[in-house]
Design an enzyme around this catalytic site. Structure first.
Site, PDB file in Angstrom:
ATOM      1  N   GLY A  42      38.501  49.259  48.465  1.00 45.55           N
ATOM      2  CA  GLY A  42      38.051  47.863  48.518  1.00 45.55           C
ATOM      3  C   GLY A  42      37.620  47.367  49.891  1.00 45.55           C
ATOM      4  N   GLU A  97      41.170  44.757  55.217  1.00 44.25           N
ATOM      5  CA  GLU A  97      41.363  44.783  53.762  1.00 44.25           C
ATOM      6  C   GLU A  97      40.389  43.828  53.080  1.00 44.25           C
ATOM      7  OE1 GLU A  97      42.438  46.111  51.283  1.00 44.25           O
ATOM      8  OE2 GLU A  97      44.527  46.700  51.312  1.00 44.25           O
ATOM      9  N   ASP A  98      40.145  44.081  51.808  1.00 38.96           N
ATOM     10  CA  ASP A  98      39.341  43.125  51.043  1.00 38.96           C
ATOM     11  C   ASP A  98      40.191  41.965  50.538  1.00 38.96           C
ATOM     12  OD1 ASP A  98      40.690  44.909  49.397  1.00 38.96           O
ATOM     13  OD2 ASP A  98      39.172  44.900  47.835  1.00 38.96           O
ATOM     14  N   ASP A 101      47.136  40.481  47.979  1.00 40.24           N
ATOM     15  CA  ASP A 101      47.552  39.893  46.709  1.00 40.24           C
ATOM     16  C   ASP A 101      49.087  39.750  46.751  1.00 40.24           C
ATOM     17  OD1 ASP A 101      47.680  39.217  44.035  1.00 40.24           O
ATOM     18  OD2 ASP A 101      46.377  40.818  43.344  1.00 40.24           O
ATOM     19  N   LYS A 129      45.137  35.730  48.605  1.00 44.81           N
ATOM     20  CA  LYS A 129      45.550  35.045  47.381  1.00 44.81           C
ATOM     21  C   LYS A 129      47.032  34.720  47.516  1.00 44.81           C
ATOM     22  CE  LYS A 129      43.393  36.717  43.242  1.00 44.81           C
ATOM     23  NZ  LYS A 129      43.473  37.666  42.110  1.00 44.81           N
ATOM     24  N   PHE A 151      40.456  36.222  38.564  1.00 44.18           N
ATOM     25  CA  PHE A 151      40.029  37.616  38.632  1.00 44.18           C
ATOM     26  C   PHE A 151      38.755  37.738  39.450  1.00 44.18           C
ATOM     27  CE2 PHE A 151      39.386  41.882  38.109  1.00 44.18           C
ATOM     28  CZ  PHE A 151      40.523  42.436  37.545  1.00 44.18           C
ATOM     29  N   ILE A 152      38.928  38.172  40.688  1.00 44.46           N
ATOM     30  CA  ILE A 152      37.822  38.185  41.650  1.00 44.46           C
ATOM     31  C   ILE A 152      37.225  39.583  41.779  1.00 44.46           C
ATOM     32  CG2 ILE A 152      37.245  37.706  44.068  1.00 44.46           C
ATOM     33  CD1 ILE A 152      39.453  35.565  43.901  1.00 44.46           C
ATOM     34  N   ASP A 158      36.975  45.436  42.691  1.00 46.09           N
ATOM     35  CA  ASP A 158      36.530  46.002  41.418  1.00 46.09           C
ATOM     36  C   ASP A 158      37.265  45.419  40.226  1.00 46.09           C
ATOM     37  OD1 ASP A 158      38.967  47.498  42.340  1.00 46.09           O
ATOM     38  OD2 ASP A 158      38.696  48.472  40.400  1.00 46.09           O
ATOM     39  N   ARG A 164      32.119  46.613  42.525  1.00 53.50           N
ATOM     40  CA  ARG A 164      32.378  46.601  43.972  1.00 53.50           C
ATOM     41  C   ARG A 164      31.110  46.272  44.755  1.00 53.50           C
ATOM     42  NH1 ARG A 164      37.396  49.047  44.882  1.00 53.50           N
ATOM     43  NH2 ARG A 164      37.931  50.696  43.422  1.00 53.50           N
TER      44      ARG A 164
HETATM   45  C1  PRP Z   1      43.644  46.303  45.962  1.00 52.95           C
HETATM   46  C2  PRP Z   1      43.119  45.644  47.214  1.00 52.95           C
HETATM   47  C3  PRP Z   1      44.255  45.798  48.194  1.00 52.95           C
HETATM   48  C4  PRP Z   1      45.478  45.731  47.306  1.00 52.95           C
HETATM   49  C5  PRP Z   1      46.055  44.358  47.370  1.00 52.95           C
HETATM   50  O1  PRP Z   1      43.432  47.687  46.065  1.00 52.95           O
HETATM   51  O2  PRP Z   1      41.964  46.299  47.688  1.00 52.95           O
HETATM   52  O3  PRP Z   1      44.200  47.045  48.837  1.00 52.95           O
HETATM   53  O4  PRP Z   1      45.030  45.997  45.960  1.00 52.95           O
HETATM   54  O5  PRP Z   1      47.110  44.217  46.472  1.00 52.95           O
HETATM   55  P1  PRP Z   1      48.609  43.950  46.920  1.00 52.95           P
HETATM   56  O6  PRP Z   1      48.602  42.897  48.002  1.00 52.95           O
HETATM   57  O7  PRP Z   1      49.231  43.439  45.647  1.00 52.95           O
HETATM   58  O8  PRP Z   1      49.218  45.226  47.369  1.00 52.95           O
HETATM   59  P2  PRP Z   1      43.547  48.673  44.827  1.00 52.95           P
HETATM   60  O9  PRP Z   1      44.928  49.233  44.790  1.00 52.95           O
HETATM   61  O10 PRP Z   1      43.062  47.989  43.592  1.00 52.95           O
HETATM   62  O11 PRP Z   1      42.574  49.856  45.239  1.00 52.95           O
HETATM   63  P3  PRP Z   1      41.022  49.776  45.570  1.00 52.95           P
HETATM   64  O12 PRP Z   1      40.884  49.112  46.896  1.00 52.95           O
HETATM   65  O13 PRP Z   1      40.593  51.207  45.612  1.00 52.95           O
HETATM   66  O14 PRP Z   1      40.375  48.982  44.462  1.00 52.95           O
HETATM   67 MG    MG Z   2      41.195  47.809  42.955  1.00 50.48          MG
HETATM   68 MN    MN Z   3      42.409  48.219  48.120  1.00 44.49          MN
END
Ligand code: PRP
Ligand code: MG
Ligand code: MN
Length: 175
Positions: A42, A97-98, A101, A129, A151-152, A158, A164
């Protein structure tokens, strides 16, 4: 695929905000050993856009992690799938980071990376968030946008690995 997508932040709005954050980072890291760590997948889009606008010499590395859990609920257990290529000792690490959460990914990563003796370690995220935060101790130095619990997608985020590459930040509307 017939998801209904609403634009939350346009490409122009995102670019303008990344410009501001990049200017701030460029000021704050003057004279330091700025080392960006992109969290795959991400974080890739934001890392590219941010780094192109930072006016300092910098190095960068990539890390891939996965959090175990069922469905959309993160378990808090994080596994390193691809570790960094280079040591971070003495470097001024900025994790990119993107989205933050629950905070599980970052609270784990920061603890792991601190043990490798960086000179400093901070966090820069495109989106935050805070309503979903479980790990309250995660301190974010740079946040582009604070977003509600929806849901962003887009700009690296993604839905089942799709979307993405959207150049804006969107929300999937409930049908
Ligand atoms: C997502 C996002 C962060 C993480 C945040 O990644 O890119 O890395 O979740 O969530 P958290 O604060 O609850 O830990 P994901 O695991 O979906 O992998 P991706 O980046 O490959 O989509
Ligand atoms: Mg993801
Ligand atoms: Mn991620």
């Amino acid at each position: 695929m017939d998801d209904k997508i609403r634009v939350m932040l346009s490409e122009e709005e995102v670019a303008a905000r990344i410009n501001e954050i990049a200017a701030q980072v460029s000021k704050d890291y003057e004279g330091k050993k700025l080392h960006l760590i992109c969290i795959l997948k991400g974080g890739v889009f934001f890392t590219c856009e941010l780094s192109k606008r930072i006016t300092l010499p910098l190095t960068m590395d990539f890390m891939s992690v996965s959090s175990y859990g069922s469905g959309t609920v993160s378990s808090g257990i994080v596994k390193i799938v691809k570790d960094l290529d280079d040591p971070i000792e003495g470097k001024d690490v900025l994790i990119v980071e993107d989205i933050i959460d629950s905070g599980n990914t970052l609270s784990y990563l920061i603890e792991v990376l601190k043990q490798r003796n960086p000179n400093s370690i901070e966090l820069c995220t495109l989106l935050d968030k805070p309503e979903r935060r479980v790990k309250k101790q995660v301190q974010v130095k740079y946040t582009c946008f604070t977003v509600p619990d929806q849901f962003i997608i887009g700009y690296g985020l993604d839905y089942d690995q799709i979307y993405r590459n959207l150049p804006y930040i969107g929300v999937i509307e409930q049908q």
